[in-house]
Scaffold this active site. Structure first.
Site, short mmCIF file in Angstrom:
data_model
loop_
_atom_site.label_atom_id
_atom_site.label_comp_id
_atom_site.label_asym_id
_atom_site.label_seq_id
_atom_site.Cartn_x
_atom_site.Cartn_y
_atom_site.Cartn_z
N ASP A 14 0.89 -1.17 0.00
CA ASP A 14 0.00 0.00 0.00
C ASP A 14 0.92 1.21 0.00
O ASP A 14 1.66 1.41 0.96
CB ASP A 14 -0.88 -0.02 1.25
CG ASP A 14 -1.70 -1.29 1.32
OD1 ASP A 14 -2.46 -1.55 0.39
OD2 ASP A 14 -1.55 -2.03 2.32
N ASP A 125 -6.02 -7.35 -2.36
CA ASP A 125 -6.66 -6.73 -1.20
C ASP A 125 -7.95 -5.99 -1.59
O ASP A 125 -8.65 -5.48 -0.74
CB ASP A 125 -5.65 -5.73 -0.59
CG ASP A 125 -6.02 -5.33 0.83
OD1 ASP A 125 -6.87 -6.01 1.43
OD2 ASP A 125 -5.45 -4.34 1.34
N HIS A 351 -6.46 1.40 -3.28
CA HIS A 351 -7.61 1.14 -2.41
C HIS A 351 -7.53 1.89 -1.07
O HIS A 351 -8.55 2.29 -0.55
CB HIS A 351 -7.83 -0.36 -2.20
CG HIS A 351 -6.61 -1.13 -1.87
ND1 HIS A 351 -5.73 -1.54 -2.84
CD2 HIS A 351 -6.09 -1.55 -0.69
CE1 HIS A 351 -4.73 -2.20 -2.27
NE2 HIS A 351 -4.92 -2.22 -0.97
ZN LIG Z 1 -3.87 -3.08 0.62
#
Ligand SMILES: [Zn+2]
Length: 898
Positions: A14, A125, A351
């Site tokens: 991320d 994810d 995300h």
């Molecule tokens: Zn993630």
């Protein structure tokens, strides 16, 4: 037969989440440097690393270590480091249809420089995935997808239950799009960390593998077992070769392999059982208790979704098609600049970014990125529109007249009220001393004007009072040109502006100016609005009845606001205990007409609502103690605050329904505000705009759903209908809605919360969204449902502007009205028009929202059409009339003949 344990080393990166981008990047650089060292080590069996499916990570690394470009390239070429296919790991539902395609297109394009891409639709994810993903992947030549959420695995020997659409006995399944395309779907049934931190120590390895092998075998349909050696921001496990040696010694019945997705899927496909469960359409955790679906990220920090909708629309519905029209008119297509804008925007699409579920620093940086994209997009549109207008022949402008070109760059024929500030007279600083110009312009008498089209017909218009203002031009070939202009706001109804074309109008001096103003409604007692399509009657509390004139059907008391307490987090809404909803129902509103003319009625409705100032004290304790949102008992505070809801309602000529803009100075914490549309319609299902699909969803959840809230994602609209009539609510970046049991459509306009909500305590005070917040939507009544009535076209057009330009008077190659692309695409939803990345072919995309075959006839003068894919490949598939199959995403390419 011997089983194979495929160990795939990776780190789910991320780019920004519980830390801001640069802090996460610091650790990422370490990971990459370690990885290079590890691959370089003599006699080391470290064979493979999966770079999380997103090529942006290479940019992140090379920005710091440009000197390592060659070694990275070599590792990719040797198929040790696996990159792509995406540019970023974006949220699937909160980014547009085109953004989802561009993400793949740009990612695969990036991988070309390295000669190798991981051909797997990687969604480790992703918080739920749209149903058209298999079709998109197939069109990009990808036949396998891997995902962590959305399907309930039931395990080997378990039978699939009553609703097999969202369940699979195996971690492998067939995932099918509504058009019938399918891919092999691989569910990370034990998550993408099921092979994380594998012990090299014999004793520990024994304990580890006994459990992990059993867990994997529970769901695996073959002897090929997948172990994902990594997790979120996982540092490199350097001891993998030793761990594999240990495992091999302990478990002689298994082969342990440091593997890649290429190797794993190849072996998997050879041994798949004949029959796998077919999972259809969108994966949204339908078969769960509903408490960890992360769906309320759709309403976390709504300002981000609004910014995103603005920027996406600017790029895909304005900048690209406009530049394409300018290209067809003889200009060059600035594809590199467009790609740069897309990449800049997509950095906000991961995300944890667009979902609004990170710490405050992350989202502050996102706003700056959105601002940057809007700056680029706005200057791009202004310059491309001006360039196009200069190619149009305006030499026939009547004496003393002002030409205006209205460009409709969209794929829809437009009938819109256009508002444009027009320069009636301009004096440059080179013509007169600048201090004298304002006096000169003010003193000079302004003639009366009327507006005519290029057929000489008078057009209904309003011209505001002129003002004198400073301005400047930035010519291509000389120094900036400052001026003062006498300018006025012109509004008029532009009828039938052709799709992918333009029309010229002239503002000309007239003895008797023909401007129109409507009756003054300010004094009227009853508050009403009306145009050719609808009639609105407002009640004292600000709600309204809406009559659809064509059918005579009506809806009552729409537009009630509802406020509830929220003790959840950025991911999930949890209603505060012991409090009902507070609504505007029955509370007196104030009304004020801001404009009442033949072209447009604008009404301001002001309401106040007294609500609790925040959650009660228990919430802080519950947050500190990491009590899961589902189990919280916090209520709302006894201290009250007043919020003022100022709603501006606009109904202009040509609008199929009224448009609303809410402004609220939010001073309350821990709450959710929604606008309600009690349609009174009885139906089991409804429709919502998703990715290249107007999807049908059930109004009520599956039986295991325990969460009292049943919210969903939408792109641009949601819609409820019975056999006879329907109501569609189109929105501007409001992406969360719920269909209540009584047939009410509830759209979230604000959600205030104060913690991230995953694996620890991360306060996010700015997620309270205090201060001025806005929300915009349009209410569209229609016959039948949103697809049958084609009301979706109106919903897609909402908030997509067309462009008006005031060019100079000059000779030009192009006539005063023109359409560059002739199209008969009735029943198909237009999506984009651009010039291809690799050649000068014009690419236009639609999708078929219906289950029937639709025909498509499109032509560009002197161009040859062909059927392409989302990857813009030129083919020999040429037809006079194309057929778009059920739910097909269809892209046509056009190349210049001869
Ligand atoms: Zn993630």
């Amino acid at each position: 037969m011997k089983k194979t344990a495929h160990i795939i080393s990776h780190s789910h990166w991320d780019r920004e989440w519980y830390l801001p981008f640069e802090k996460h990047r610091y650790y990422f650089i370490k990971l990459m440097n370690n990885l290079i060292d590890q691959f370089k080590k003599e006699g080391n069996a470290f064979e493979s690393f999966h770079l999380d499916g997103q090529t942006v990570l290479l940019e992140d690394y090379f920005a710091v270590h440009p000197e390592n470009r060659e070694i990275i390239k070599q590792l990719i070429e040797e198929k040790k480091l696996h990159i792509g296919p995406w540019y970023v790991l974006q949220d699937a539902f909160l980014t547009s249809s085109e953004a989802n395609i561009r993400n793949l297109q740009i990612g695969l394009n990036d991988t070309k420089a390295y000669g190798h891409a991981a051909k797997i639709g990687y969604f480790p994810d992703t918080f739920g995935i749209y149903g058209q993903a298999p079709q998109i992947l197939r069109q990009a030549g990808i036949d396998t997808a891997a995902f962590g959420r959305g399907v309930k695995p039931t395990g080997f020997n378990n039978t699939v239950s009553d609703s097999p659409n969202f369940e699979s006995p195996y971690s492998e399944m067939i995932w099918q799009s509504p058009d019938g395309s399918s891919v092999l779907g691989i569910l990370f049934a034990n998550w993408y960390s099921n092979g994380n931190e594998i012990p090299a120590d014999k004793k520990e390895a024994n304990v580890f593998w006994d459990k992990k092998l059993q867990d994997a075998e529970k769901y695996a349909s073959t002897n090929q077992l997948l172990f994902m050696n990594g997790c979120d921001h996982q540092p490199l496990q350097k001891t993998i070769p030793q761990a594999i040696e240990t495992a091999a010694a302990l478990y002689p019945d298994y082969t342990f392999k440091h593997s890649s997705f290429d190797q794993y899927t190849e072996a998997l496909k050879e041994s798949l059982p004949e029959k796998l469960q077919v999972i259809e359409g969108e994966l949204r955790n339908q078969r769960t208790d509903g408490w960890s679906t992360l769906v309320n990220t759709a309403s976390s920090r709504i300002y981000l979704k609004q910014w995103n909708n603005y920027c996406q629309t600017l790029l895909e519905k304005v900048a690209e098609p406009l530049a394409t029209i300018n290209f067809l008119a003889g200009g060059t297509y600035p594809r590199e600049y467009l790609r740069f804008m897309w990449k800049s925007l997509m950095k906000n699409h991961p995300h944890d970014s667009i979902c609004g579920c990170s710490v405050d620093e992350v989202h502050r940086e996102m706003v700056t990125r959105f601002e940057t994209v809007s700056q680029m997009g706005e200057v791009f549109v202004r310059e491309n529109a001006a360039e196009l207008a200069e190619r149009i022949d305006t030499s026939e402008t009547p004496e003393g007249g002002i030409p205006l070109v209205v460009i409709n760059q969209t794929g829809w024929k437009k009938n819109d009220v256009i508002t444009k500030v027009v320069d009636l007279e301009k004096v440059y600083f080179s013509q007169m001393h600048f201090e004298d110009i304002p006096f000169y312009l003010q003193d000079k008498e302004t003639p009366g004007y009327k507006l005519i089209n290029d057929q000489g017909e008078t057009i209904e218009c309003q011209l505001g009072d002129p003002v004198v203002e400073f301005g400047y031009e930035l010519p291509d070939d000389k120094f900036r040109q400052p001026f003062f202009a006498k300018r006025a706001k012109l509004s008029f109804f532009a009828d039938g502006i052709p799709s992918f074309g333009y029309k010229t109008f002239y503002l000309v001096p007239a003895e008797t100016p023909e401007q129109f103003t409507g009756p003054d409604k300010m004094e009227e007692k009853s508050i009403e609005m009306e145009n050719e399509y609808v009639h609105l009657h407002f009640h004292e509390d600000g709600s309204f009845d809406l009559i659809h004139k064509e059918t005579g059907e009506s809806f009552q008391r729409l537009g009630i606001y509802e406020d509830t307490g929220d003790v959840g987090n950025e991911y999930m809404y949890k209603e505060a205990k012991g409090h009902g909803a507070i609504t505007t129902n029955g509370k007196t509103a104030e009304f004020k007409f801001l404009e009442t003319t033949n072209l447009r009625t604008v009404l301001e409705v002001t309401q106040t609502l007294s609500i609790p100032a925040s959650a009660d004290d228990r919430l802080a304790t519950e947050r500190n103690q990491l009590i899961w949102h589902k189990d919280r008992v916090a209520g709302r505070s006894s201290e009250k605050t007043t919020i003022t809801l100022r709603t501006v309602v606009t109904l202009a000529k040509g609008m199929k329904g009224p448009a609303f803009r809410l402004t609220i100075d939010n001073q309350a914490r821990d709450h959710r505000l929604r606008v309600l549309f009690p349609t009174g319609l009885k139906a089991d299902t409804h429709r919502a705009d998703s990715i290249f699909e107007i999807v049908t969803r059930p109004n009520m959840p599956e039986e295991e759903w325990e969460n009292p809230s049943f919210c969903h994602h939408q792109q641009r609209f949601c819609s409820l209908a019975d056999d006879h009539i329907g109501l569609t609510v189109a929105t501007d970046g409001l992406q969360e809605y719920e269909i209540l049991a009584d047939g009410t459509i509830a759209v979230t306009v604000l959600r205030s919360t104060a913690e991230l909500g995953d694996w620890g305590n991360f306060p996010t005070p700015e997620a309270q969204c205090l201060g001025i917040q806005t929300a915009e939507w349009q209410v569209l009544p229609h016959e039948k449902d949103v697809i049958q009535s084609q009301a979706y076209v109106d919903a897609y057009e909402y908030k997509v502007p067309i462009v008006a330009v005031q060019p100079s008077i000059h000779k030009g190659l192009w006539p005063t009205t023109h359409q560059f692309v002739e199209s008969e695409a009735n029943g198909l939803a237009w999506s984009s028009m651009k010039v291809a990345e690799e050649q000068d072919d014009v690419m236009i995309r639609w999708f078929n929202p219906t289950p029937e075959k639709m025909s498509l006839k499109v032509s560009i003068k002197d161009y040859q059409s062909y059927k392409s894919t989302i990857l813009e490949e030129r083919t020999n598939q040429t037809e006079e009339q194309y057929k778009a199959g059920k739910s097909e995403i269809i892209t046509l390419g056009f190349y210049q003949k001869g």
